[in-house]
Design a protein around this motif. Structure first.
Motif, mmCIF file in Angstrom:
data_model
loop_
_atom_site.group_PDB
_atom_site.id
_atom_site.type_symbol
_atom_site.label_atom_id
_atom_site.label_comp_id
_atom_site.label_asym_id
_atom_site.label_seq_id
_atom_site.Cartn_x
_atom_site.Cartn_y
_atom_site.Cartn_z
ATOM 1 N N GLU A 69 -50.784 11.411 1.620
ATOM 2 C CA GLU A 69 -49.162 11.925 1.952
ATOM 3 C C GLU A 69 -48.905 13.202 2.555
ATOM 4 O OE1 GLU A 69 -46.362 10.294 0.923
ATOM 5 O OE2 GLU A 69 -47.695 8.760 0.578
ATOM 6 N N ILE A 70 -50.091 14.200 2.364
ATOM 7 C CA ILE A 70 -49.992 15.377 3.037
ATOM 8 C C ILE A 70 -50.562 15.323 4.444
ATOM 9 C CG2 ILE A 70 -51.179 17.799 2.891
ATOM 10 C CD1 ILE A 70 -51.294 17.631 0.029
ATOM 11 N N ARG A 71 -51.409 14.370 4.845
ATOM 12 C CA ARG A 71 -52.027 14.303 5.997
ATOM 13 C C ARG A 71 -50.632 14.018 7.148
ATOM 14 N NH1 ARG A 71 -57.192 11.074 7.001
ATOM 15 N NH2 ARG A 71 -56.378 9.388 5.840
ATOM 16 N N THR A 72 -49.899 13.058 6.474
ATOM 17 C CA THR A 72 -48.985 12.338 7.419
ATOM 18 C C THR A 72 -47.897 13.696 8.136
ATOM 19 O OG1 THR A 72 -48.841 10.419 6.564
ATOM 20 C CG2 THR A 72 -47.031 10.953 7.869
ATOM 21 N N PRO A 73 -47.367 14.542 7.261
ATOM 22 C CA PRO A 73 -46.700 15.531 7.736
ATOM 23 C C PRO A 73 -47.814 16.511 8.731
ATOM 24 C CG PRO A 73 -46.823 15.885 5.468
ATOM 25 C CD PRO A 73 -47.181 14.342 5.930
ATOM 26 N N MET A 74 -48.823 16.983 8.246
ATOM 27 C CA MET A 74 -49.686 17.680 8.687
ATOM 28 C C MET A 74 -50.091 17.257 10.112
ATOM 29 S SD MET A 74 -50.368 20.411 7.465
ATOM 30 C CE MET A 74 -51.534 20.700 8.773
ATOM 31 N N ASN A 75 -50.292 15.973 10.605
ATOM 32 C CA ASN A 75 -50.337 15.506 11.903
ATOM 33 C C ASN A 75 -49.110 15.759 12.765
ATOM 34 O OD1 ASN A 75 -53.160 14.456 11.925
ATOM 35 N ND2 ASN A 75 -52.437 12.755 10.636
ATOM 36 N N GLY A 86 -54.768 26.030 15.303
ATOM 37 C CA GLY A 86 -56.107 26.122 14.422
ATOM 38 C C GLY A 86 -55.922 26.294 13.107
ATOM 39 N N ALA A 87 -55.097 26.994 12.400
ATOM 40 C CA ALA A 87 -55.021 26.828 10.891
ATOM 41 C C ALA A 87 -54.532 25.582 10.597
ATOM 42 C CB ALA A 87 -54.022 28.084 10.649
ATOM 43 N N ALA A 88 -53.725 24.962 10.980
ATOM 44 C CA ALA A 88 -53.153 23.716 10.777
ATOM 45 C C ALA A 88 -54.488 22.617 10.661
ATOM 46 C CB ALA A 88 -51.994 23.074 11.412
ATOM 47 N N ARG A 89 -55.240 22.802 11.918
ATOM 48 C CA ARG A 89 -56.454 21.697 11.927
ATOM 49 C C ARG A 89 -57.471 22.195 10.596
ATOM 50 N NH1 ARG A 89 -56.758 19.031 16.554
ATOM 51 N NH2 ARG A 89 -55.195 19.549 18.237
ATOM 52 N N SER A 90 -57.388 23.531 10.227
ATOM 53 C CA SER A 90 -58.500 23.640 9.166
ATOM 54 C C SER A 90 -58.046 23.174 7.873
ATOM 55 C CB SER A 90 -58.578 25.259 9.278
ATOM 56 O OG SER A 90 -58.963 25.752 10.276
ATOM 57 N N LEU A 91 -56.515 23.353 7.745
ATOM 58 C CA LEU A 91 -56.013 22.646 6.485
ATOM 59 C C LEU A 91 -56.236 21.144 6.568
ATOM 60 C CD1 LEU A 91 -54.508 22.952 3.792
ATOM 61 C CD2 LEU A 91 -52.257 22.813 5.421
ATOM 62 N N LEU A 92 -55.949 20.712 7.794
ATOM 63 C CA LEU A 92 -56.243 19.195 7.747
ATOM 64 C C LEU A 92 -57.632 18.738 7.577
ATOM 65 C CD1 LEU A 92 -54.887 16.282 8.539
ATOM 66 C CD2 LEU A 92 -55.426 16.703 10.903
ATOM 67 N N GLY A 93 -58.420 19.691 7.851
ATOM 68 C CA GLY A 93 -60.064 19.352 7.770
ATOM 69 C C GLY A 93 -60.286 19.351 6.038
ATOM 70 N N SER A 143 -64.257 24.171 18.344
ATOM 71 C CA SER A 143 -64.028 25.706 18.771
ATOM 72 C C SER A 143 -62.539 26.234 18.212
ATOM 73 C CB SER A 143 -64.111 25.631 20.290
ATOM 74 O OG SER A 143 -63.846 27.070 20.344
ATOM 75 N N ALA A 144 -61.318 25.360 18.285
ATOM 76 C CA ALA A 144 -60.217 25.907 18.206
ATOM 77 C C ALA A 144 -60.067 25.985 16.347
ATOM 78 C CB ALA A 144 -59.235 24.825 18.348
ATOM 79 N N ILE A 145 -60.687 25.314 15.646
ATOM 80 C CA ILE A 145 -60.691 25.528 14.417
ATOM 81 C C ILE A 145 -61.514 26.724 13.868
ATOM 82 C CG2 ILE A 145 -61.357 24.569 12.025
ATOM 83 C CD1 ILE A 145 -60.763 21.586 13.342
ATOM 84 N N ILE A 146 -62.587 26.952 14.345
ATOM 85 C CA ILE A 146 -63.632 27.833 13.865
ATOM 86 C C ILE A 146 -63.112 29.289 14.605
ATOM 87 C CG2 ILE A 146 -65.909 28.899 14.160
ATOM 88 C CD1 ILE A 146 -65.483 26.380 12.316
ATOM 89 N N SER A 147 -62.521 29.125 15.781
ATOM 90 C CA SER A 147 -62.104 30.499 16.356
ATOM 91 C C SER A 147 -60.820 31.147 15.342
ATOM 92 C CB SER A 147 -61.457 30.268 17.663
ATOM 93 O OG SER A 147 -62.611 29.936 18.617
#
Length: 325
Positions: free
Chosen positions: A185-191, A218-225, A258-262
């Protein structure tokens, strides 16, 4: 004295075996095996208490090698030694001098002359009643009663542990199902957030606005990860983790990494370096999502414990065989 010492040692080994069981059927089988090894028993049975129905149910019964059908008896039954033992929470010992006085406590079973019924107690809680019976007169003396008492104690501990383990498994399954549902349910709005941030970066932005948009992405990708990690954890607990190998571009994976780690590095005086062997094929086959999760975890930990300097990721070709790296 030596015989008593040897018996206590044997019972200790038996107790460790029985209490190590986390499955009720395994507990019954172990008790049955040791009862027939240590006692004169043509009948062995275990009734478990159903508090809601105020009844005892024969969940395991064997007589002369034949498995008995399940049988239920009310706790208020005055003609049942199982029920009497449960009500009194104390052993019921019966010695019948002649076969004419013998009775059948379970319909369909053979006549017995020596009978022992012991409560299965976990502390103050009654779990059920265990019984052994013999067709011989005076089959159970003080030694046999002590053995029966010990076996019942071990059985009660094991059955209580088995019930707790079943409850834990059920709770774990419910938690995993909840995590899987919430993660989805959270992944859908995060995408959707990631998509909108990508569109925002393609618009006319000044340098500061573009920097903010990239950091938010980048922060959104980290949360999605993190959400993906939670989902995978729930799959692992449910034994449903399946790798999905697909072709993927290594350069694209490294750009996302790179975007996530940066974004995690922030203002830290740490340089992030990727070094890719020129012999590594540009397109690989594997589970890119799982690989990225592993690399994020490794690089995040490296970044966390590095105050200054650099964090380097090296990718080298170890072997190339028939087109497979």
């Amino acid at each position: 004295l030596l015989e008593t010492s040897q018996m206590l040692e044997a019972l200790g080994h038996i107790g460790r075996e029985i209490t190590a069981c986390l499955d009720a059927d395994a507990v019954f089988a172990s008790l049955h095996r040791h009862v027939h090894r240590l006692l004169d028993a043509s009948f062995f049975g275990v009734c478990l208490l159903d508090e809601t129905q105020r009844s005892l149910r024969l969940v395991f019964g064997v007589e002369n090698g034949a498995v008995l059908p399940t049988h239920e008896v009310s706790l208020d039954a005055l003609d049942s030694s199982f029920a009497r033992c449960a009500r009194e929470r104390s052993p019921v010992l019966i010695d019948l001098p002649t076969r004419d006085e013998a009775g059948s406590p379970i319909p369909g079973t053979l006549d017995t002359l020596s009978l022992m019924f012991f409560p299965l107690l976990a502390g103050e809680r009654l779990l059920g009643v265990m019984s052994v019976q013999s067709p011989h007169v005076h089959a159970y003396g003080e030694r046999e009663r002590s053995i029966m008492q010990a076996l019942c104690g071990y059985g009660a501990i094991a059955l209580d542990n088995a019930r707790a383990y079943r409850q834990l498994e059920a709770a774990t399954a419910a938690k995993s199902q909840f995590l899987a549902h919430m993660s989805h349910e959270i992944r859908t709005p995060m995408n959707a957030v990631l998509g909108m941030l990508q569109l925002l970066q393609n618009t006319e932005l000044d340098a500061r606005q573009l920097d903010y948009a990239r950091k938010a992405s980048g922060a959104a990708r980290s949360l999605l990860g993190l959400i993906n990690d939670i989902l995978d954890f729930s799959k692992i607990e449910a034994n449903k983790m399946v790798l999905e190998p697909q072709p993927f571009a290594l350069a694209q994976l490294l750009a996302e990494l790179s975007a996530i780690i940066s974004a995690q590095a922030g203002a830290k005086a740490v340089a992030l370096c990727w070094q890719v062997d020129a012999a590594v094929p540009p397109v690989l086959v594997g589970d890119a999502l799982r690989l990225k999760q592993v690399l994020i975890n490794l690089l995040s930990n490296a970044l966390k414990f590095t105050e200054r300097g650099e964090v380097r990721l090296e990718i080298r070709l170890l072997e190339l065989n028939a087109g497979l790296a």
